[in-house]
Design a protein around this motif. Structure first.
Motif, PDB file in Angstrom:
ATOM      1  N   ALA A   1     -16.144  -9.797 -14.464  1.00 53.72           N
ATOM      2  CA  ALA A   1     -15.110  -8.793 -14.212  1.00 53.72           C
ATOM      3  C   ALA A   1     -14.133  -9.352 -13.191  1.00 53.72           C
ATOM      4  O   ALA A   1     -14.536  -9.914 -12.172  1.00 53.72           O
ATOM      5  N   VAL A   2     -12.849  -9.189 -13.458  1.00 52.06           N
ATOM      6  CA  VAL A   2     -11.823  -9.773 -12.600  1.00 52.06           C
ATOM      7  C   VAL A   2     -10.660  -8.806 -12.459  1.00 52.06           C
ATOM      8  O   VAL A   2     -10.257  -8.160 -13.419  1.00 52.06           O
ATOM      9  N   THR A   3     -10.130  -8.705 -11.250  1.00 55.41           N
ATOM     10  CA  THR A   3      -8.976  -7.841 -11.014  1.00 55.41           C
ATOM     11  C   THR A   3      -7.691  -8.665 -11.052  1.00 55.41           C
ATOM     12  O   THR A   3      -7.633  -9.782 -10.541  1.00 55.41           O
ATOM     13  N   VAL A   4      -6.658  -8.078 -11.666  1.00 53.02           N
ATOM     14  CA  VAL A   4      -5.343  -8.717 -11.746  1.00 53.02           C
ATOM     15  C   VAL A   4      -4.276  -7.680 -11.417  1.00 53.02           C
ATOM     16  O   VAL A   4      -4.530  -6.473 -11.445  1.00 53.02           O
ATOM     17  N   ILE A   5      -3.058  -8.167 -11.143  1.00 49.54           N
ATOM     18  CA  ILE A   5      -1.962  -7.250 -10.831  1.00 49.54           C
ATOM     19  C   ILE A   5      -0.739  -7.481 -11.712  1.00 49.54           C
ATOM     20  O   ILE A   5       0.278  -6.812 -11.523  1.00 49.54           O
TER      21      ILE A   5
ATOM     22  N   ALA B   1      -6.864  -4.083 -14.217  1.00 50.03           N
ATOM     23  CA  ALA B   1      -5.536  -4.180 -13.615  1.00 50.03           C
ATOM     24  C   ALA B   1      -5.363  -3.096 -12.561  1.00 50.03           C
ATOM     25  O   ALA B   1      -5.638  -1.920 -12.802  1.00 50.03           O
ATOM     26  N   ALA B   2      -4.903  -3.511 -11.389  1.00 48.43           N
ATOM     27  CA  ALA B   2      -4.672  -2.581 -10.286  1.00 48.43           C
ATOM     28  C   ALA B   2      -3.375  -2.957  -9.582  1.00 48.43           C
ATOM     29  O   ALA B   2      -2.810  -4.026  -9.828  1.00 48.43           O
ATOM     30  N   HIS B   3      -2.909  -2.065  -8.724  1.00 49.82           N
ATOM     31  CA  HIS B   3      -1.695  -2.302  -7.944  1.00 49.82           C
ATOM     32  C   HIS B   3      -0.528  -2.658  -8.865  1.00 49.82           C
ATOM     33  O   HIS B   3       0.112  -3.696  -8.730  1.00 49.82           O
ATOM     34  N   ILE B   4      -0.220  -1.760  -9.792  1.00 56.10           N
ATOM     35  CA  ILE B   4       0.779  -2.066 -10.813  1.00 56.10           C
ATOM     36  C   ILE B   4       1.988  -1.120 -10.748  1.00 56.10           C
ATOM     37  O   ILE B   4       2.797  -1.095 -11.677  1.00 56.10           O
TER      38      ILE B   4
ATOM     39  N   GLY C   1      -2.934  -3.665  -2.387  1.00 56.08           N
ATOM     40  CA  GLY C   1      -2.411  -4.844  -3.065  1.00 56.08           C
ATOM     41  C   GLY C   1      -2.241  -6.009  -2.112  1.00 56.08           C
ATOM     42  O   GLY C   1      -1.183  -6.183  -1.499  1.00 56.08           O
ATOM     43  N   LEU C   2      -3.278  -6.816  -1.981  1.00 51.44           N
ATOM     44  CA  LEU C   2      -3.240  -7.953  -1.067  1.00 51.44           C
ATOM     45  C   LEU C   2      -2.300  -9.020  -1.624  1.00 51.44           C
ATOM     46  O   LEU C   2      -2.537  -9.573  -2.693  1.00 51.44           O
ATOM     47  N   VAL C   3      -1.238  -9.308  -0.888  1.00 46.53           N
ATOM     48  CA  VAL C   3      -0.229 -10.273  -1.329  1.00 46.53           C
ATOM     49  C   VAL C   3      -0.567 -11.670  -0.833  1.00 46.53           C
ATOM     50  O   VAL C   3      -0.544 -12.642  -1.587  1.00 46.53           O
TER      51      VAL C   3
ATOM     52  N   MET D   1       0.837  -1.193   0.000  1.00 46.67           N
ATOM     53  CA  MET D   1       0.000   0.000   0.000  1.00 46.67           C
ATOM     54  C   MET D   1       0.877   1.250   0.000  1.00 46.67           C
ATOM     55  O   MET D   1       2.070   1.179   0.302  1.00 46.67           O
ATOM     56  N   LEU D   2       0.287   2.374  -0.367  1.00 48.32           N
ATOM     57  CA  LEU D   2       0.990   3.653  -0.319  1.00 48.32           C
ATOM     58  C   LEU D   2       2.366   3.566  -0.977  1.00 48.32           C
ATOM     59  O   LEU D   2       3.403   3.698  -0.333  1.00 48.32           O
ATOM     60  N   GLY D   3       2.361   3.340  -2.292  1.00 47.97           N
ATOM     61  CA  GLY D   3       3.630   3.242  -3.005  1.00 47.97           C
ATOM     62  C   GLY D   3       4.289   1.897  -2.857  1.00 47.97           C
ATOM     63  O   GLY D   3       5.516   1.784  -2.878  1.00 47.97           O
TER      64      GLY D   3
END
Length: 283
Positions: free
Chosen positions: A168-172, A195-198, A121-123, A7-9
């Motif tokens: 709809a699906v989110t990917v990183i 796409a998020a958290h990239i 960005g959940l790892v 998170m945050l950068g």
């Protein structure tokens, strides 16, 4: 197993037993979104820790007290766009990730928003039965309740097995997006990939990603800003870019639900005012 979220950068934060136990270094020094929402003028380890502690206290994130009924966080976030897509019938269901549950399938607009409103960005995460129960009570399907694994491609396959066709699906990352495109072709479904958290992706990875997804968040990525050629853009500081017609329809549909005035115009994209962009990249 502890919970890990970036998170945050892309500061990597580890949470165990509802407490922040480790905070990594951010890749940026300033984010316009978190300055606006939380008054964070510089992203330090202390600022990241404080923000994670806020999410734990206010949302119950990574605890059995998790609030799954969270309202809109930003007007044009990934979860907000999917929420609107479900409400209006543009998509049949969503595949996302939630702390304490891993990959989740749901056609409940409120649940996809509640899970995703302030998640980053959940790892990795571990099962929390109260969260899993809450998701099920709200018409969500936890794909792997025993391990809370995060696997969007498996989620898409399972959603197809449940009878959903427009997913709809989110990917990183581009590898997952490519796998989902192959699954889409094999199963005869329609996947809308967001796409998020990239922020941490390399330039070549971003280029591969842009060729595969329907919507991408700008996050704090210089490479996305340099390479993106969108059909539509919402926001200018941490923008959301629609890259396909399906993505454009979702973004525009979301605009209809915004209660504040909305400017619609035609112009060359992207529009990225320099003073509004994240600062202090260390990539």
């Amino acid at each position: 197993m502890p919970h890990v979220m970036e998170m945050l950068g892309t500061s990597r934060v580890t949470v165990a037993d509802g407490k922040v136990v480790d905070v990594g270094k951010s890749r940026i020094r300033w984010c316009p979104l978190f300055d606006k929402l939380h008054g964070i003028k510089e992203i330090t380890e202390d600022a990241v820790r404080t923000n994670m502690e806020f999410r734990i206290a206010e949302l119950g994130m990574f605890t059995k007290a998790r609030n799954l009924d969270v309202d809109v966080f930003v007007n044009f976030g990934a979860s907000e766009v999917m929420m609107t897509g479900l409400r209006t019938g543009l998509i049949d269901t969503t595949v996302t990730a939630c702390d304490g549950a891993g990959t989740v399938i749901t056609d409940n607009p409120g649940l996809v928003q509640g899970m995703g409103a302030q998640i980053s960005g959940l790892v990795e995460t571990e099962p929390i039965q109260e969260i899993i129960d809450g998701i099920r009570e709200r018409s969500g399907t936890v794909v792997d309740p025993d391990a809370a694994s995060i696997d969007p491609a498996v989620g898409v396959c399972h959603a197809s097995e449940l009878g959903y066709r427009r997913i709809a699906v989110t990917v990183i990352d581009p590898a997952t997006a490519l796998l989902i495109r192959r699954i889409e072709s094999e199963l005869g479904i329609k996947a809308i990939i967001i796409a998020a958290h990239i922020t941490a992706l390399s330039r070549s990875e971003v280029q591969d990603l842009l060729d595969l997804v329907d919507i991408v968040t700008g996050c704090a990525s210089k490479h996305v800003r340099d390479l993106v050629n969108p059909l539509a853009q919402v926001g200018t500081a941490i923008p959301l870019f629609a890259l396909t017609q399906a993505g454009k329809e979702l973004v525009i549909e979301r605009a209809k639900e915004i209660e504040t005035p909305v400017l619609i115009n035609t112009m060359p994209l992207p529009v990225l005012p320099e003073q509004k962009q994240p600062a202090g990249w260390e990539l």
